[in-house]
Design a protein around this motif. Structure first.
Motif, PDB file in Angstrom:
ATOM      1  N   GLN A  30       0.829  -1.202   0.000  1.00  0.00           N
ATOM      2  CA  GLN A  30       0.000   0.000   0.000  1.00  0.00           C
ATOM      3  C   GLN A  30       0.868   1.259   0.000  1.00  0.00           C
ATOM      4  O   GLN A  30       0.532   2.249  -0.664  1.00  0.00           O
ATOM      5  N   ALA A  31       1.973   1.229   0.723  1.00  0.00           N
ATOM      6  CA  ALA A  31       2.882   2.376   0.749  1.00  0.00           C
ATOM      7  C   ALA A  31       3.488   2.612  -0.635  1.00  0.00           C
ATOM      8  O   ALA A  31       3.525   3.744  -1.127  1.00  0.00           O
ATOM      9  N   LEU A  32       3.945   1.543  -1.275  1.00  0.00           N
ATOM     10  CA  LEU A  32       4.527   1.684  -2.612  1.00  0.00           C
ATOM     11  C   LEU A  32       3.497   2.163  -3.629  1.00  0.00           C
ATOM     12  O   LEU A  32       3.801   2.992  -4.487  1.00  0.00           O
ATOM     13  N   ASP A  33       2.267   1.652  -3.525  1.00  0.00           N
ATOM     14  CA  ASP A  33       1.193   2.119  -4.410  1.00  0.00           C
ATOM     15  C   ASP A  33       0.933   3.607  -4.205  1.00  0.00           C
ATOM     16  O   ASP A  33       0.718   4.350  -5.160  1.00  0.00           O
ATOM     17  N   GLY A  34       0.932   4.031  -2.946  1.00  0.00           N
ATOM     18  CA  GLY A  34       0.716   5.445  -2.645  1.00  0.00           C
ATOM     19  C   GLY A  34       1.819   6.321  -3.200  1.00  0.00           C
ATOM     20  O   GLY A  34       1.561   7.390  -3.764  1.00  0.00           O
ATOM     21  N   ILE A  35       3.060   5.870  -3.061  1.00  0.00           N
ATOM     22  CA  ILE A  35       4.192   6.631  -3.604  1.00  0.00           C
ATOM     23  C   ILE A  35       4.073   6.720  -5.120  1.00  0.00           C
ATOM     24  O   ILE A  35       4.234   7.794  -5.705  1.00  0.00           O
ATOM     25  N   ALA A  36       3.761   5.605  -5.746  1.00  0.00           N
ATOM     26  CA  ALA A  36       3.646   5.570  -7.213  1.00  0.00           C
ATOM     27  C   ALA A  36       2.534   6.477  -7.721  1.00  0.00           C
ATOM     28  O   ALA A  36       2.646   7.076  -8.794  1.00  0.00           O
ATOM     29  N   SER A  37       1.461   6.607  -6.948  1.00  0.00           N
ATOM     30  CA  SER A  37       0.333   7.432  -7.385  1.00  0.00           C
ATOM     31  C   SER A  37       0.472   8.892  -6.948  1.00  0.00           C
ATOM     32  O   SER A  37      -0.390   9.717  -7.240  1.00  0.00           O
ATOM     33  N   GLY A  38       1.545   9.208  -6.213  1.00  0.00           N
ATOM     34  CA  GLY A  38       1.764  10.587  -5.776  1.00  0.00           C
ATOM     35  C   GLY A  38       0.936  10.987  -4.571  1.00  0.00           C
ATOM     36  O   GLY A  38       0.733  12.180  -4.332  1.00  0.00           O
ATOM     37  N   ALA A  39       0.460  10.016  -3.812  1.00  0.00           N
ATOM     38  CA  ALA A  39      -0.357  10.316  -2.631  1.00  0.00           C
ATOM     39  C   ALA A  39       0.452  11.102  -1.597  1.00  0.00           C
ATOM     40  O   ALA A  39       1.644  10.860  -1.408  1.00  0.00           O
ATOM     41  N   HIS A  40      -0.198  12.030  -0.931  1.00  0.00           N
ATOM     42  CA  HIS A  40       0.452  12.801   0.128  1.00  0.00           C
ATOM     43  C   HIS A  40       0.480  12.028   1.432  1.00  0.00           C
ATOM     44  O   HIS A  40       1.286  12.330   2.313  1.00  0.00           O
ATOM     45  N   GLU A  41      -0.412  11.067   1.562  1.00  0.00           N
ATOM     46  CA  GLU A  41      -0.450  10.246   2.771  1.00  0.00           C
ATOM     47  C   GLU A  41      -1.005   8.887   2.385  1.00  0.00           C
ATOM     48  O   GLU A  41      -1.819   8.761   1.488  1.00  0.00           O
ATOM     49  N   VAL A  42      -0.517   7.871   3.079  1.00  0.00           N
ATOM     50  CA  VAL A  42      -0.983   6.507   2.851  1.00  0.00           C
ATOM     51  C   VAL A  42      -1.453   5.962   4.186  1.00  0.00           C
ATOM     52  O   VAL A  42      -0.712   5.968   5.159  1.00  0.00           O
ATOM     53  N   LEU A  43      -2.688   5.530   4.226  1.00  0.00           N
ATOM     54  CA  LEU A  43      -3.256   4.932   5.435  1.00  0.00           C
ATOM     55  C   LEU A  43      -3.457   3.446   5.161  1.00  0.00           C
ATOM     56  O   LEU A  43      -4.292   3.066   4.364  1.00  0.00           O
ATOM     57  N   ALA A  44      -2.681   2.643   5.818  1.00  0.00           N
ATOM     58  CA  ALA A  44      -2.733   1.206   5.602  1.00  0.00           C
ATOM     59  C   ALA A  44      -3.688   0.580   6.613  1.00  0.00           C
ATOM     60  O   ALA A  44      -3.381   0.500   7.792  1.00  0.00           O
ATOM     61  N   GLY A  45      -4.847   0.199   6.170  1.00  0.00           N
ATOM     62  CA  GLY A  45      -5.805  -0.458   7.041  1.00  0.00           C
ATOM     63  C   GLY A  45      -7.092   0.321   7.192  1.00  0.00           C
ATOM     64  O   GLY A  45      -7.090   1.562   7.194  1.00  0.00           O
TER      65      GLY A  45
END
Length: 69
Positions: A30-45
């Motif tokens: 989920q973190a890698l997906d968020g980085i790839a999509s340019g997300a400012h924050e990733v909430l896993a769960g």
């Protein structure tokens, strides 16, 4: 953290919690997906996502009794 302070590992801190837990692989993906999509924050769960959504909704959403005053 001071050199004399020891903290329990996170897994020990939640060992007694009877709730679904995210795997390390799932959180990493989920973190890698968020980085790839340019997300400012990733909430896993789901719990993190629900908690953040609740906080973003404001105090009245979290404590409806505040609107009755």
């Amino acid at each position: 953290m001071s050199s004399g302070t020891r903290r329990a590992p996170p897994s020990a801190a939640v060992a007694g919690v009877d709730a679904p837990k995210s795997t390390a692989g799932s959180v990493a993906a989920q973190a890698l997906d968020g980085i790839a999509s340019g997300a400012h924050e990733v909430l896993a769960g789901d719990l993190s996502r629900r908690g953040t959504a609740g906080l973003a909704a404001g105090p009245a959403a979290l404590c409806p009794q505040l609107t009755a005053v």
